[in-house]
Design a protein around this motif. Structure first.
Motif, PDB file in Angstrom:
ATOM      1  N   ALA A 114      -2.552   4.974   2.817  1.00 36.23           N
ATOM      2  CA  ALA A 114      -3.936   5.454   2.752  1.00 36.23           C
ATOM      3  C   ALA A 114      -4.811   4.509   3.568  1.00 36.23           C
TER       4      ALA A 114
ATOM      5  N   GLY B 189       0.840  -1.192   0.000  1.00 32.80           N
ATOM      6  CA  GLY B 189       0.000   0.000   0.000  1.00 32.80           C
ATOM      7  C   GLY B 189       0.874   1.240   0.000  1.00 32.80           C
ATOM      8  N   ALA B 190       0.262   2.385   0.241  1.00 33.61           N
ATOM      9  CA  ALA B 190       1.055   3.608   0.167  1.00 33.61           C
ATOM     10  C   ALA B 190       0.532   4.673   1.131  1.00 33.61           C
TER      11      ALA B 190
ATOM     12  N   CYS C 242     -11.828   9.285   1.245  1.00 36.43           N
ATOM     13  CA  CYS C 242     -11.461   9.139  -0.161  1.00 36.43           C
ATOM     14  C   CYS C 242     -12.056  10.254  -0.995  1.00 36.43           C
TER      15      CYS C 242
ATOM     16  N   SER D 246      -6.757   0.205  -5.760  1.00 35.70           N
ATOM     17  CA  SER D 246      -5.335   0.428  -5.520  1.00 35.70           C
ATOM     18  C   SER D 246      -4.482  -0.663  -6.191  1.00 35.70           C
ATOM     19  N   ILE D 247      -4.933  -1.910  -6.096  1.00 35.87           N
ATOM     20  CA  ILE D 247      -4.189  -2.995  -6.746  1.00 35.87           C
ATOM     21  C   ILE D 247      -4.211  -2.805  -8.262  1.00 35.87           C
ATOM     22  N   GLU D 248      -5.312  -2.263  -8.770  1.00 32.62           N
ATOM     23  CA  GLU D 248      -5.402  -2.016 -10.212  1.00 32.62           C
ATOM     24  C   GLU D 248      -4.562  -0.819 -10.647  1.00 32.62           C
ATOM     25  N   GLY D 249      -3.961  -0.128  -9.669  1.00 36.10           N
ATOM     26  CA  GLY D 249      -3.075   0.979 -10.010  1.00 36.10           C
ATOM     27  C   GLY D 249      -3.755   2.334  -9.993  1.00 36.10           C
ATOM     28  N   LYS D 250      -4.872   2.419  -9.297  1.00 33.45           N
ATOM     29  CA  LYS D 250      -5.608   3.691  -9.291  1.00 33.45           C
ATOM     30  C   LYS D 250      -5.617   4.335  -7.914  1.00 33.45           C
ATOM     31  N   ARG D 251      -6.229   5.526  -7.836  1.00 38.26           N
ATOM     32  CA  ARG D 251      -6.448   6.155  -6.544  1.00 38.26           C
ATOM     33  C   ARG D 251      -7.378   5.260  -5.723  1.00 38.26           C
ATOM     34  N   GLY D 252      -7.199   5.262  -4.427  1.00 37.51           N
ATOM     35  CA  GLY D 252      -8.011   4.375  -3.589  1.00 37.51           C
ATOM     36  C   GLY D 252      -9.378   4.968  -3.299  1.00 37.51           C
ATOM     37  N   ILE D 253     -10.199   5.057  -4.329  1.00 41.53           N
ATOM     38  CA  ILE D 253     -11.549   5.603  -4.165  1.00 41.53           C
ATOM     39  C   ILE D 253     -12.519   4.428  -4.027  1.00 41.53           C
TER      40      ILE D 253
ATOM     41  N   VAL E 149      -7.950   4.419   3.895  1.00 37.05           N
ATOM     42  CA  VAL E 149      -9.174   4.006   3.206  1.00 37.05           C
ATOM     43  C   VAL E 149      -8.932   2.807   2.285  1.00 37.05           C
ATOM     44  N   CYS E 150      -7.693   2.549   1.920  1.00 37.94           N
ATOM     45  CA  CYS E 150      -7.403   1.388   1.069  1.00 37.94           C
ATOM     46  C   CYS E 150      -7.607   0.070   1.815  1.00 37.94           C
TER      47      CYS E 150
END
Ligand code: FMN
Ligand code: SF4
Ligand code: FES
Lengths: 511, 145
Positions: A257, A254-255, A431, A269-276, A259-260
């Motif tokens: 966040a 993780g990085a 998020c 997040s795993i897909e490489g996106k913002r953790g929304i 909310v992730c």
């Protein structure tokens, strides 16, 4: 013959100087030309005794702790390598009441085995669940998990078997297993301890889940604050070789966040996106990672599975109370004398944990409030310490067990400040997808500031704001932030009526 | 920088959803994710620059400017608050004022019964950190640097 010593490599032990102790022991032994084998095990979870050194003797394992670098020469002088007498000698650690009274199931190998050795894992009962799973049809594996009564340990307590059944029922070429190792809740360390101290158990649990639902790939999403857990997992994966068959596992970091930890934000997040956070439906079990059916389970949930298979659903289901079956690794944290990991069946009380295990506050002052279940969990006053530790009893008093973290505060705590922090944390970690959470949390900070400045007319406003957040938020981040806020207000209203100086933000001035 | 990026890109070319692993690797190598890397990452992953930028800024862990000589994180979450982390944070901010160290809050390090907890340079952990212990640690860091 070489003498085996255990010096924990657990992050908690490292934070108290375990590496320095291990180095001093190695150096001393070399100087004395003694043949020793140093194993870096996990932690037994009695953190006031870390670094806890254990020596394998003819009488079994003999523990010493808490050991500092400076104690090492005296330990050698006392012939600790043969269990010699020393002020730090604890004897058989498993016989200490703190451990002897627990009922360790999921955490039973943590601190006992060498986390780098698959052989040691197998020698301590690991692997049997996977062997059995390989001989069973998927539906039977799912049934065993359903029958065990296991519910998700990540917070929402959803029945694991039902989740798995949903994924099994989907016809898709690719399915995924995602292990949620984001453990963002303050006061929780069980995932970290297990990942560092018994990583093969998590791998086995995931491999069983994969057989149960027909998945071929798994991800373990570990928060970036846990670098040691990542190292332990990658080492275990390398050592696992073909033990896992064709099931492939990848560790993702993780990085920072919180909310992730929410399952759909994690998938993003795993897909490489913002953790929304994603809208539900669709459920991740139907359209999850990369749009495919996905099982997402917490570390402890997954690590409970191998034993459920190996020892039978009834073994697990016989423990616990009501519809909370099995055990929960509770974590005693904050201002507590004997902080650590206490795995017991559901059904004991907060008071037992806080006093019989925890020994009261570390400062020696009366305990005034405890927050159970992380930053989204309620604050409980002394009058609620007899609440039975099960999911329903906690729900009934407007609280949640969450991931089992228990954070104790003594009577110097300012509960209006804690309420403000809950809003602040939500504002930092939101998020941003829905307004009640994104904007409401910032309004919440302002309203609490006005209350603290003496404006009592703002209290109804705070309540109505909490109401909006509870009912208008898409996920538990905004939806449960009112738990700590309202519980503080309801049980400690006196802290909201004293005029106090404005508060600095927690962490203000730090970068 | 380009050579480093190309090696990192090559390593992750077959990986679905590679953006976070790539950012981690870049930050690990360079200490931060430089602005100039953004268009290159975007091209590699077939994303827009805005998307890459959006991800970098969403996650607290990723930095867009070089950190100081050392990175010091002080836990500011509840369990450490219960053990006096606010006083430690205030002390740390004063102690490191004007120094070339990066000071950041962090929300839990998994050391919740032995707070206040801090982390130095990503992997070094310390528990039950009093202001005195903090000063001693910083003194040692200064000697190391
Ligand atoms: C803001 C937020 C943070 C969460 N953090 C975590 C976490 O750190 N670990 C976890 O296992 N579940 C976390 N959850 C719960 C997950 O969304 C999800 O319910 C869980 O991973 C499912 O696994 P389980 O059924 O095994 O509990 C979080 C939920 C929310 C709303
Ligand atoms: S409640 Fe907060 S964290 Fe959850 S979806 Fe809404 S904005 Fe995002
Ligand atoms: S709250 Fe500080 S380490 Fe968990």
């Amino acid at each position: 013959m070489s003498i085996t010593l255990y010096v924990p490599g657990d992050a908690g032990a490292l934070a108290l100087g375990a590496d320095e102790v291990a180095a001093a022991i190695a150096k001393h032994a070399a100087k004395l030309k003694l043949d020793i084998t140093l194993v870096r095990n996990g932690s037994r979870g009695l953190f006031w005794l870390e670094p806890l050194v254990e020596v394998v003797t003819a009488q079994g394992r003999v523990a010493y702790g808490p050991v500092t670098e400076a104690d090492v020469p005296t330990l050698f002088a006392a012939d600790f390598l043969h269990g010699g007498k020393h002020p730090l000698r604890l004897g058989d650690i498993a016989a200490l009441p703190y451990l002897a009274r627990q009922h360790r199931v999921t955490m039973r190998r943590v601190g006992v085995v060498d986390p780098r050795s698959l052989d040691d894992y197998l020698a301590h009962g690991g692997g049997k669940g996977l062997t059995l799973a390989r001989s069973l049809p998927p539906a039977d594996i799912v049934n065993l998990v359903t029958d065990s009564g296991l519910r998700g340990r990540g917070g929402a307590a959803f029945p694991t078997g039902i989740k798995w059944q949903t994924v099994l029922d989907q016809s898709a070429k690719q399915k995924y297993i995602v292990c949620n190792a984001d453990e963002g809740d303050s006061g929780t360390v069980a995932d970290r301890m297990l990942l560092e101290g018994d990583p093969f158990c998590v791998l086995e649990g995931m491999a069983i889940a994969a057989l149960a639902v027909g998945a071929s790939k798994g991800y373990i999403y570990v928060r970036s604050e846990y670098p040691h857990a990542c190292i332990a997992l990658n080492a275990a994966l390398a050592a696992a070789g073909d033990w896992l068959g064709d099931f492939e596992i990848e560790v993702r970091m993780g990085a920072g966040a919180y909310v992730c930890g929410e399952e759909t934000a994690m998938l993003e997040s795993i897909e490489g996106k913002r953790g929304i956070v994603r809208n539900k439906p669709p459920l991740p079990a139907i359209a999850g990672l990369f749009g495919q059916p996905t099982v997402i389970n917490n570390v402890i949930t997954i690590a409970s599975v191998p034993d459920i298979l190996a020892q039978g659903a009834a073994f697990y289901c016989d423990l616990g109370v009501g519809s909370s079956r099995g055990t929960l690794p509770f974590q005693l944290a904050g201002n507590i004398k004997f902080g650590g990991l206490v795995e017991v069946p559901f059904g004991s009380t907060l008071r037992e944990l806080l006093y019989d295990y925890g020994g009261g506050s570390r400062t020696g002052r009366p305990l005034r409030a405890v927050q159970v279940g992380g930053p989204l969990g309620a604050y409980l006053p002394e009058s609620q310490f007899d609440t039975v530790l099960d999911y329903e009893a906690f729900a009934a008093i407007g609280a949640a067990l969450g991931h089992g973290g228990i954070v104790a505060f003594d009577d110097t705590v300012d509960m209006a400040k804690q309420a403000r922090y809950a809003m602040q944390f939500c504002a930092i970690e939101s998020c941003g997808k829905c307004t009640p959470c994104r904007i409401g949390s910032t309004r919440g900070i302002e309203v609490i500031d006005r209350i603290r400045a003496g404006d009592q007319t703002q209290i109804p406003l705070l309540r109505s704001l909490c109401d909006t957040m509870t009912h208008g938020s898409m996920c538990a981040m905004g939806g449960m932030t009112p738990y700590p806020v309202l519980s503080a207000l309801n049980h400690f209203v006196e802290d909201f009526s004293v005029v106090k100086a404005p508060l600095p933000q927690a962490g203000e001035g730090l970068g | 920088m380009n050579a480093i990026l190309n090696t990192i890109f090559a390593k992750h070319r077959q990986q679905p959803g590679a953006l976070l692993p790539i950012l981690h690797d870049i930050q690990h190598e360079l200490g931060y994710v430089p602005e100039e890397a953004v268009p290159l990452i975007a091209r590699e992953l077939n994303l827009s620059r805005a998307e890459v930028h959006g991800v970098i800024t969403f996650y607290q862990h990723f930095r867009q400017t070089p950190p100081g000589k050392h990175l010091v994180r002080v836990c500011c979450a509840e369990a450490c608050q219960a053990n006096g982390s606010e006083a430690l944070a205030a002390h740390a901010a004063k102690r490191l004022q004007g120094e070339d160290e990066t000071l950041e809050p962090v929300y839990c390090l998994g050391l919740c019964s032995m707070g206040p907890a801090i982390q130095i340079d990503e992997t070094e952990l310390h528990a039950r950190v009093t202001p005195q212990k903090f000063d001693a640690l910083m003194h040692k860091l200064g000697e190391k640097a």
